[in-house]
Design a protein around this motif. Structure first.
Motif, short mmCIF file in Angstrom:
data_model
loop_
_atom_site.label_atom_id
_atom_site.label_comp_id
_atom_site.label_asym_id
_atom_site.label_seq_id
_atom_site.Cartn_x
_atom_site.Cartn_y
_atom_site.Cartn_z
N ALA A 86 1.18 -1.23 0.01
CA ALA A 86 -0.19 -0.14 0.20
C ALA A 86 0.47 1.29 -0.46
CB ALA A 86 -0.88 0.20 1.33
N GLN A 87 1.99 1.50 0.66
CA GLN A 87 3.37 2.37 0.74
C GLN A 87 3.61 2.96 -1.04
OE1 GLN A 87 3.42 3.95 3.68
NE2 GLN A 87 4.42 5.71 1.91
N ARG A 88 3.93 1.88 -1.81
CA ARG A 88 4.47 2.14 -2.78
C ARG A 88 2.88 2.62 -3.47
NH1 ARG A 88 8.10 1.65 -6.55
NH2 ARG A 88 8.27 0.64 -7.79
N LEU A 89 1.99 2.34 -3.65
CA LEU A 89 0.57 2.79 -4.62
C LEU A 89 0.57 4.05 -3.46
CD1 LEU A 89 -1.28 2.73 -6.25
CD2 LEU A 89 -2.80 1.89 -4.49
N VAL A 90 0.69 4.61 -2.87
CA VAL A 90 1.09 6.28 -1.95
C VAL A 90 1.45 6.94 -2.71
CG1 VAL A 90 0.34 7.22 0.35
CG2 VAL A 90 -0.64 5.43 -0.02
N ASP A 91 3.12 6.37 -2.43
CA ASP A 91 4.08 7.29 -3.23
C ASP A 91 3.60 7.09 -4.72
OD1 ASP A 91 5.24 6.87 -0.71
OD2 ASP A 91 6.50 5.29 -1.49
N LEU A 92 3.55 5.77 -5.48
CA LEU A 92 2.53 6.45 -6.49
C LEU A 92 1.66 7.84 -7.22
CD1 LEU A 92 3.50 6.54 -9.51
CD2 LEU A 92 1.77 3.98 -9.36
N LEU A 93 0.48 7.57 -6.40
CA LEU A 93 -0.40 8.54 -6.23
C LEU A 93 0.03 9.80 -5.56
CD1 LEU A 93 -3.39 6.45 -4.93
CD2 LEU A 93 -3.03 6.99 -7.15
N VAL A 94 0.27 9.76 -5.16
CA VAL A 94 1.66 11.26 -4.18
C VAL A 94 1.89 12.25 -5.33
CG1 VAL A 94 2.99 12.32 -2.40
CG2 VAL A 94 1.24 11.11 -1.24
N ARG A 95 3.06 11.10 -6.12
CA ARG A 95 4.04 12.14 -7.48
C ARG A 95 3.29 12.67 -8.22
NH1 ARG A 95 9.58 10.80 -7.39
NH2 ARG A 95 9.47 10.72 -5.06
N LEU A 96 1.73 11.49 -8.58
CA LEU A 96 0.31 12.02 -9.80
C LEU A 96 -0.47 12.71 -9.21
CD1 LEU A 96 0.23 8.22 -11.60
CD2 LEU A 96 1.43 9.94 -12.42
N ARG A 97 -0.22 12.96 -8.05
CA ARG A 97 -1.54 14.24 -7.63
C ARG A 97 -1.49 15.95 -8.10
NH1 ARG A 97 -2.06 15.02 -1.21
NH2 ARG A 97 -0.15 15.51 -1.02
N GLY A 98 -2.12 16.18 -8.20
CA GLY A 98 -1.95 17.80 -8.11
C GLY A 98 -1.21 18.13 -9.63
N ARG A 99 -1.03 17.21 -10.53
CA ARG A 99 -0.76 17.25 -12.07
C ARG A 99 -1.92 17.48 -12.65
NH1 ARG A 99 3.38 15.24 -14.91
NH2 ARG A 99 2.22 16.47 -16.79
N GLU A 100 -1.80 18.73 -13.63
CA GLU A 100 -3.30 19.52 -14.64
C GLU A 100 -3.81 18.52 -15.35
OE1 GLU A 100 -5.51 22.99 -14.21
OE2 GLU A 100 -4.10 22.05 -12.93
N GLY A 101 -5.18 18.27 -15.25
CA GLY A 101 -4.93 17.54 -16.74
C GLY A 101 -5.39 15.92 -17.15
N LEU A 102 -4.93 15.41 -14.82
CA LEU A 102 -4.21 13.94 -15.05
C LEU A 102 -5.55 13.11 -14.58
CD1 LEU A 102 -1.72 12.22 -15.99
CD2 LEU A 102 -1.12 12.50 -14.09
N THR A 103 -6.17 12.34 -15.03
CA THR A 103 -6.66 11.76 -14.49
C THR A 103 -6.92 10.53 -14.22
OG1 THR A 103 -8.71 12.49 -16.00
CG2 THR A 103 -9.38 10.42 -14.89
N VAL A 104 -6.30 9.61 -13.05
CA VAL A 104 -5.71 8.35 -12.43
C VAL A 104 -6.92 7.39 -12.07
CG1 VAL A 104 -4.21 7.32 -10.54
CG2 VAL A 104 -3.87 9.79 -11.87
N THR A 105 -6.98 6.30 -12.19
CA THR A 105 -7.87 5.23 -12.27
C THR A 105 -6.85 4.31 -12.25
OG1 THR A 105 -9.41 6.28 -14.26
CG2 THR A 105 -9.52 3.47 -13.47
N VAL A 106 -7.16 3.04 -10.66
CA VAL A 106 -6.76 2.35 -10.68
C VAL A 106 -7.07 0.87 -10.52
CG1 VAL A 106 -5.05 0.94 -8.26
CG2 VAL A 106 -4.82 2.84 -8.42
#
Length: 108
Positions: A86-106
């Protein structure tokens, strides 16, 4: 009976003093929404495969530190390996957070 009450209070005091009260980090996840129908322009879709020791962007290995610069606005689909923490996924999501125009789907 009195020694038993003393022991119970000592145990209660011990557990209260040794426990930690820390706040866990929170990540806001939104529910999936229905599509808006076919639009005139197609968003860029990229596929990320996340493993315990690997991260692949459209089949090519990338580093977590340089991933944000390689992504363009669009949709990111994240597939998880069985060994991902779960920590690895959180690290990835934190890196992708705040990017303009980016939609993330797990993906499940």
């Amino acid at each position: 009976m009195t020694p038993l009450i003393d022991v119970i209070f000592l145990l209660l005091l011990f557990f209260m003093l040794t426990s930690t009260f820390s706040k866990f980090g929170e990540i806001e996840l939104s529910n999936a929404t229905t599509g808006a129908g076919a639009s005139g322009e197609q968003d860029e879709r990229v596929f990320l495969q996340l493993g315990a020791e690997r991260l692949d962007l459209n089949g090519q290995p990338v580093l977590l530190d340089t991933l944000a610069e390689q992504l363009e606005p669009g949709q990111v689909l994240i597939s998880l390996d069985d060994d991902v923490t779960a920590q690895r996924l959180v690290d990835l999501l934190v890196r992708l957070r705040g990017r303009e125009g980016l939609t993330v789907t797990v993906l499940e």
